[in-house]
Write an enzyme that holds these catalytic residues in place. Structure first.
Site, PDB file in Angstrom:
ATOM      1  N   GLU A  89      -3.420   3.310  -7.325  1.00  0.00           N
ATOM      2  CA  GLU A  89      -3.880   4.462  -6.533  1.00  0.00           C
ATOM      3  C   GLU A  89      -2.847   5.586  -6.596  1.00  0.00           C
ATOM      4  O   GLU A  89      -1.740   5.426  -6.064  1.00  0.00           O
ATOM      5  CB  GLU A  89      -4.026   4.079  -5.060  1.00  0.00           C
ATOM      6  N   ILE A  99      -4.979  10.115  -2.430  1.00  0.00           N
ATOM      7  CA  ILE A  99      -5.443   9.283  -1.312  1.00  0.00           C
ATOM      8  C   ILE A  99      -5.858  10.164  -0.136  1.00  0.00           C
ATOM      9  O   ILE A  99      -5.129  11.071   0.261  1.00  0.00           O
ATOM     10  CB  ILE A  99      -4.342   8.283  -0.876  1.00  0.00           C
ATOM     11  N   HIS A 117       0.857  -1.192   0.000  1.00  0.00           N
ATOM     12  CA  HIS A 117       0.000   0.000   0.000  1.00  0.00           C
ATOM     13  C   HIS A 117       0.891   1.240   0.000  1.00  0.00           C
ATOM     14  O   HIS A 117       2.021   1.203   0.517  1.00  0.00           O
ATOM     15  CB  HIS A 117      -0.935  -0.002   1.224  1.00  0.00           C
TER      16      HIS A 117
HETATM   17  O1  G3P Z   1      -6.482   1.870   0.398  1.00  0.00           O
HETATM   18  C1  G3P Z   1      -7.389   2.706  -0.183  1.00  0.00           C
HETATM   19  C2  G3P Z   1      -6.949   4.063   0.080  1.00  0.00           C
HETATM   20  O2  G3P Z   1      -5.609   4.278  -0.050  1.00  0.00           O
HETATM   21  C3  G3P Z   1      -7.780   5.117  -0.539  1.00  0.00           C
HETATM   22  O3  G3P Z   1      -8.004   5.966   0.503  1.00  0.00           O
HETATM   23  O4  G3P Z   1      -9.246   7.599   1.768  1.00  0.00           O
HETATM   24  O5  G3P Z   1      -8.692   8.033  -0.617  1.00  0.00           O
HETATM   25  O6  G3P Z   1     -10.401   6.315  -0.043  1.00  0.00           O
HETATM   26  P1  G3P Z   1      -9.151   7.044   0.389  1.00  0.00           P
END
Ligand code: G3P
Length: 231
Positions: free
Chosen positions: A140, A145, A92
């Site tokens: 991602e 994030i 991650h």
């Molecule tokens: O693991 C999923 C994450 O990194 C995304 O986070 O808070 O942007 O949905 P978020």
């Protein structure tokens, strides 16, 4: 048959730790529908309690490339499995590892009978990781994030390009996208652009109402689900 996936990362948020992890998993289980696999991604210490409370397939947040023995502090793949994990994520953006580590960890997870989702911060990294033939790759962009602008809105081309790039290396890997996903429109767009699902954290965990947030996101999978009946 499962056609799409909603991975929910509990991270180490207070709203998704200990008893609250169990509570959130029960909410997710309530919204579980045929055709959409909802997968809680929980802290290793919460795996046993969450897996005994719900019948969802649960993932851990990390595993180390170790075997039984002298590895103090490591997350042993077999221990994840016996605590009830169906799979684990690796690499991650908040817990990144080099490719050599990941290759060994994928092998160890396979030995232990765990599914694996590798996270990638870019298309280039996703292509490198696809060589390890993981079950899933989640792409991602780190800068999105935890924010309010979703990858579906800010970088739609990244979603379609990542599907193409990953499948040019391994057609069987299921591609997931994440970062900033907050509503059904974000989910719908991610699916339209070729992914099989989304990876969400703050949009659910930190929402004022976790129930409403899950309900809203599930609409993006064309699975509207009224709240009636949930306690
Ligand atoms: O693991 C999923 C994450 O990194 C995304 O986070 O808070 O942007 O949905 P978020």
């Amino acid at each position: 048959m499962v056609s799409s996936y909603l991975f929910v990362n509990f991270k180490t948020y207070s709203e998704a730790t200990g008893k609250k992890a169990v509570r959130l998993a029960k909410i997710l289980a309530f919204f579980s529908r045929k055709g959409v696999e909802i997968i809680p991604v929980v802290q290793a210490v919460d795996l046993a309690s969450v897996s005994s409370a719900v019948s969802l397939k649960i993932f851990g947040q990390h595993a180390d490339p170790v075997s039984f023995g002298s590895n103090t502090g490591a997350v042993l793949p077999e221990a994840l499995k016996s605590a009830g994990a169906y799979g684990t994520i690796l690499n991650h953006a908040e817990n990144k590892r080099p490719n050599e580590f990941i290759e060994k960890a994928v092998r160890r997870c396979r030995d232990a009978g765990l599914k694996v989702m590798l996270c990638a911060e870019s298309i280039q990294r996703a292509k490198e990781l696809a060589r390890f033939a993981p079950d899933f790759i989640a792409v991602e962009p780190p800068e999105l994030i935890g924010g309010d602008i979703s990858v579906s809105t800010a970088r739609p081309e990244l979603i379609s390009d990542s599907v193409e790039a990953i499948h040019s290396v391994d057609k069987k890997t299921i591609v997931i996208t994440g970062a900033g996903i907050k509503n059904s429109g974000d989910v719908r767009k991610a699916l339209e652009l070729g992914t099989k699902g989304v990876f969400v954290a703050s949009g659910i965990v930190k929402a004022e109402s976790q129930k409403n947030a899950v309900n809203e996101l599930m609409k993006g999978f064309h699975q509207p689900n009224p709240l009636r009946g949930f306690r």
